[in-house]
Structures are given as structure tokens and as C-alpha cells.
Enzyme design. Structure first.
Site, mmCIF file in Angstrom:
data_model
loop_
_atom_site.group_PDB
_atom_site.id
_atom_site.type_symbol
_atom_site.label_atom_id
_atom_site.label_comp_id
_atom_site.label_asym_id
_atom_site.label_seq_id
_atom_site.Cartn_x
_atom_site.Cartn_y
_atom_site.Cartn_z
ATOM 1 N N TYR A 141 0.820 -1.208 0.000
ATOM 2 C CA TYR A 141 0.000 0.000 0.000
ATOM 3 C C TYR A 141 0.857 1.262 0.000
ATOM 4 C CZ TYR A 141 -4.556 -2.161 0.956
ATOM 5 O OH TYR A 141 -5.732 -2.854 0.875
ATOM 6 N N LYS A 191 3.489 -15.561 2.994
ATOM 7 C CA LYS A 191 3.693 -16.317 1.763
ATOM 8 C C LYS A 191 5.197 -16.559 1.654
ATOM 9 C CE LYS A 191 2.265 -18.141 -2.135
ATOM 10 N NZ LYS A 191 1.420 -19.354 -2.223
ATOM 11 N N ASP A 223 -2.572 -18.445 1.045
ATOM 12 C CA ASP A 223 -3.551 -19.169 0.217
ATOM 13 C C ASP A 223 -4.250 -20.255 1.029
ATOM 14 O OD1 ASP A 223 -1.053 -20.407 0.314
ATOM 15 O OD2 ASP A 223 -1.104 -21.154 -1.743
ATOM 16 N N ASP A 247 -6.121 -7.185 4.343
ATOM 17 C CA ASP A 247 -7.254 -6.556 3.650
ATOM 18 C C ASP A 247 -8.124 -7.640 3.020
ATOM 19 O OD1 ASP A 247 -8.829 -4.517 2.415
ATOM 20 O OD2 ASP A 247 -7.784 -4.946 0.537
ATOM 21 N N ASP A 251 -12.094 -9.325 4.436
ATOM 22 C CA ASP A 251 -13.353 -9.329 3.674
ATOM 23 C C ASP A 251 -13.903 -10.753 3.634
ATOM 24 O OD1 ASP A 251 -13.304 -6.579 3.019
ATOM 25 O OD2 ASP A 251 -14.028 -6.989 0.992
HETATM 26 C C1 IPM Z 1 -10.265 -1.541 4.131
HETATM 27 C C2 IPM Z 1 -10.557 -0.965 2.758
HETATM 28 C C3 IPM Z 1 -9.419 -0.021 2.396
HETATM 29 C C4 IPM Z 1 -8.141 -0.811 2.368
HETATM 30 C C5 IPM Z 1 -9.645 0.714 1.071
HETATM 31 C C6 IPM Z 1 -10.927 1.523 1.081
HETATM 32 C C7 IPM Z 1 -8.473 1.591 0.705
HETATM 33 O O1 IPM Z 1 -10.737 -1.975 1.838
HETATM 34 O O2 IPM Z 1 -10.141 -0.768 5.089
HETATM 35 O O3 IPM Z 1 -10.205 -2.764 4.244
HETATM 36 O O4 IPM Z 1 -7.850 -1.467 1.347
HETATM 37 O O5 IPM Z 1 -7.415 -0.789 3.358
HETATM 38 MG MG MG Z 2 -10.721 -3.928 2.648
#
Ligand code: IPM
Ligand code: MG
Length: 358
Positions: A141, A191, A223, A247, A251
Site C-alpha cells: 500500500y 507467503k 492461500d 485486507d 473481507d
Molecule cells: C479496508 C478498505 C481499504 C483498504 C480501502 C478503502 C483503501 O478496503 O479498510 O479494508 O484497502 O485498506
Molecule cells: Mg478492505
């Protein structure tokens, strides 16, 4: 008196932040703490108003606050802007970096009653209670980025991925300390079979493990972790991983809780903590009162716990959320037959009333 910067941002951000403030005001009513909220612009809303997604005044306000409550940022309207002016790269990432928020905590908890809200089988997710610690200010990032033209008329794009011993050590120690307050199990995700930063990551963890003999340390490739999270998620207690893996995995892990609308987050490690739901600004449902405010309300609970050391108050908010769900109230993202569907405001009101009555 606790000074809180309130940054609703874009899309559903402006709908969910007021509901978290309601919960905090209920805490005031019950315990007498004073929370002073100062609102500021961030994201696309800030770009539209003053031409930059992270105005200097907003950053200055954050720096002098005791904690920050953030809604969500971004949306299709701002996707075509030059990269440095887009809400994500122009506001959220610099905010994390400027404030030194290297530790991102994302608790993935399956609240009782939400077993059917997930797309994953009930018997697989029953009992899920995972704390993911995502490194937040390093890695891909924040590495140097570049583009160059190639001889064949195409382009070459580069993102540098680097981690130092220091950066790895501080997040991993954080994770060990968190594991000690839970079930003493730490899984470090990397990884290391392919990537050099991951090899350093693993070495650092193996070294630190000696300082935490009471915690069971395991290492897992990312993975495999992605697979294990849906194969057998209850094997995990605390997961620690680098920025981008964290990240992606969070999710995925959100789906274990029924909806990403349940996933709170705390970003700490600097002078001031930042609390925000892990989901985005959901432009598709913005302005319709359909958003689930619970992730933001639960983030407010994390603020009480991690920034203000108000454990009893934090637990009360969590208990209020649990009670509302157990009683069968749901927002549209969690809907199942036989449940009572509430809009964003009704859900916020109900949680606030439980905070006062429980
Ligand atoms: C998160 C989001 C952010 C990230 C985006 C919006 C930049 O997906 O906080 O998980 O990737 O960190
Ligand atoms: Mg995210």
C-alpha cells in the site's frame, strides 16, 4: 471529557455514523462520561467542498482529538480523479500513515442468531470468534509506485513491497499481547514460500515466539489461510498478517459473521485511535436507510475499550447489539424469514434504548 472527531465521509457513512453517536450518547446518559463530537469533511465529500479528500483542517482536528469515528469514503463519482485525489489513496491511507496507526484490529465474531445470515453452513461457522490483526501502515500500500513505457509500446507498472524488522516486530508483539488476553493462539499468515518480505516476517515471528512460550504459535501460507477460513474457521483465535493479506482475508472473514455490515475495526498504535466499520460506502444503497449501522456501533465500542479504557461501557454496547439480534431484529443485509426488518435509524434507536435499559 473525551474529544471525538466525527468523519461521516461518503455514501452510507453519513447514515451510520449518527447511529454510533447515538450509542455513545446513551453511554453518556448511563455513565455520565462526556463525549464531545466535532464533525469534519473527508473523502469525496471533502473533495467536492474544498478540492481535497483530506483537508488540512480535518487532519489537524484528528491530531488533536482523543479518538476518531469514521464512516466510509469513496464512490463511483470520484473514481476517475487523479490517483492522489481519490478518497482511498488521498485520504484514508495518508490518515492511517500520518497518525501512525500500524495495528488494525478486526474482530470477526458470529453473533448468536446470525448463523443463517451467512452463505456458509451453520455447522462450519458456529462459534467463530477470530481477531485479525492487520499491519496497516506498510507493505504494498505504501511502497513506491511507478509506471514506465516499454519498447513494445506497452507499459510496465511497479509497486514496491517492503517490510522492516521493526515494522514486523511491533505488530507481531501487539498480536501476541492480544492472544494472551484471549485463547493464547496466534497464527501468523505469510507467503514465505515465495516472497522475501514474508520470509523476513516468518523469521521475526519465530524469534518473538521465544518471548511468548505460553502462546501457541503457528505459521500459515496466505492461500491456505483463505481456504481454512471457510473450511474450519473455529481453529483460529488471533491471526496476524501484513497489510494486503489482511485486507483480503478480512473481507473473506466478514462472511463468517453473516454480513460485512457486522465487521467493526480499530486502528491503533499511534497517539489517537481511528474507529471505522470494515465495509465501504455502499453507493448502491446510500440514502435509502438500508445500511446496517452495527459495524459502526461496534467500532464505537472498540473506541471505548482501546482509546478510553472503558471496558464495562464497551461491553454494554456489545451486549446491546447481541440482545437486539437475539430478539430477532435485522437490517436488510441480514434478512431471514420470520425476522423483523428495521431501517438504519430504527436499528440505531433500538441499540441505544438497550444500552439504557439492559
Ligand atoms: C479496508 C478498505 C481499504 C483498504 C480501502 C478503502 C483503501 O478496503 O479498510 O479494508 O484497502 O485498506
Ligand atoms: Mg478492505
Amino acid at each position: 471529557m473525551y474529544k471525538i472527531a466525527s468523519l461521516p465521509g461518503d455514501g452510507i457513512g453519513v447514515e451510520i455514523v449518527p447511529e454510533a453517536i447515538k450509542a455513545l450518547n446513551a453511554i453518556t446518559e448511563r455513565f455520565g462520561h462526556k463525549f464531545e463530537f466535532t464533525e469534519a469533511l473527508i473523502g469525496g465529500a471533502a473533495y467536492d467542498a474544498v478540492g481535497h479528500p483530506l483537508p488540512d483542517e480535518t487532519l489537524a482536528l484528528c491530531q488533536k482529538s482523543d479518538a476518531i469515528l469514521l464512516g466510509a469514503i469513496g464512490g463511483p463519482k470520484w473514481e476517475e480523479l487523479p490517483v492522489h485525489l481519490r478518497p482511498e489513496v488521498g485520504a484514508l491511507l495518508p490518515l492511517r500513515k500520518e497518525l501512525g496507526l500500524f495495528a488494525n484490529l478486526r474482530p470477526c465474531i458470529l453473533f448468536p442468531g446470525l448463523e443463517h445470515a451467512s452463505t456458509i453452513k451453520e455447522e462450519v461457522i458456529k462459534g467463530v470468534d477470530i481477531l485479525v490483526l492487520r499491519e496497516l501502515t506498510g507493505g504494498l500500500y505504501f511502497g513506491e509506485k511507478s509506471r514506465e513505457k516499454t519498447a513494445d509500446g506497452g507499459q510496465k507498472a511497479t509497486d514496491i513491497l517492503s517490510y522492516s524488522t521493526y515494522e514486523i516486530e511491533r505488530i507481531v508483539r501487539f498480536a501476541y499481547d492480544a492472544a494472551r488476553k484471549r485463547n493464547n493462539k496466534l497464527c501468523s499468515v505469510d507467503k514465505a514460500n515465495v516472497i522475501e518480505t514474508s520470509r523476513l516476517w516468518r523469521e521475526v515471528v519465530m524469534d518473538l515466539a521465544k518471548d511468548y512460550p505460553d502462546v501457541e504459535t503457528t505459521h500459515m501460507y496466505v492461500d491456505n489461510c483463505a481456504m481454512q477460513l471457510i473450511r474450519n474457521p473455529v481453529q483460529f483465535d488471533v491471526i496476524v498478517t501484513e497489510n494486503m493479506f489482511g485486507d483480503i482475508l478480512t473481507d473473506e472473514a466478514a462472511m463468517l459473521t453473516g454480513s460485512i455490515g457486522m465487521l467493526a475495526s480499530a486502528s491503533i498504535g499511534g497517539e489517537v485511535g481511528l474507529y471505522e466499520p470494515s465495509h465501504g460506502s455502499a453507493p448502491d444503497i446510500a440514502g435509502q436507510k438500508k445500511a446496517n449501522p452495527l459495524a459502526t456501533i461496534l467500532s464505537a465500542a472498540l473506541m471505548l475499550r482501546y482509546s478510553f479504557d472503558l471496558e464495562e461501557e464497551a461491553s454494554l454496547i456489545e451486549k446491546a447489539v447481541k440482545t437486539v439480534l437475539t430478539e430477532g431484529y435485522r437490517t436488510p443485509d441480514l434478512v431471514e424469514p420470520g425476522k423483523q426488518v428495521l431501517d438504519t435509524v430504527q436499528m440505531g434507536d433500538l441499540v441505544a434504548s438497550k444500552i439504557l435499559s439492559l
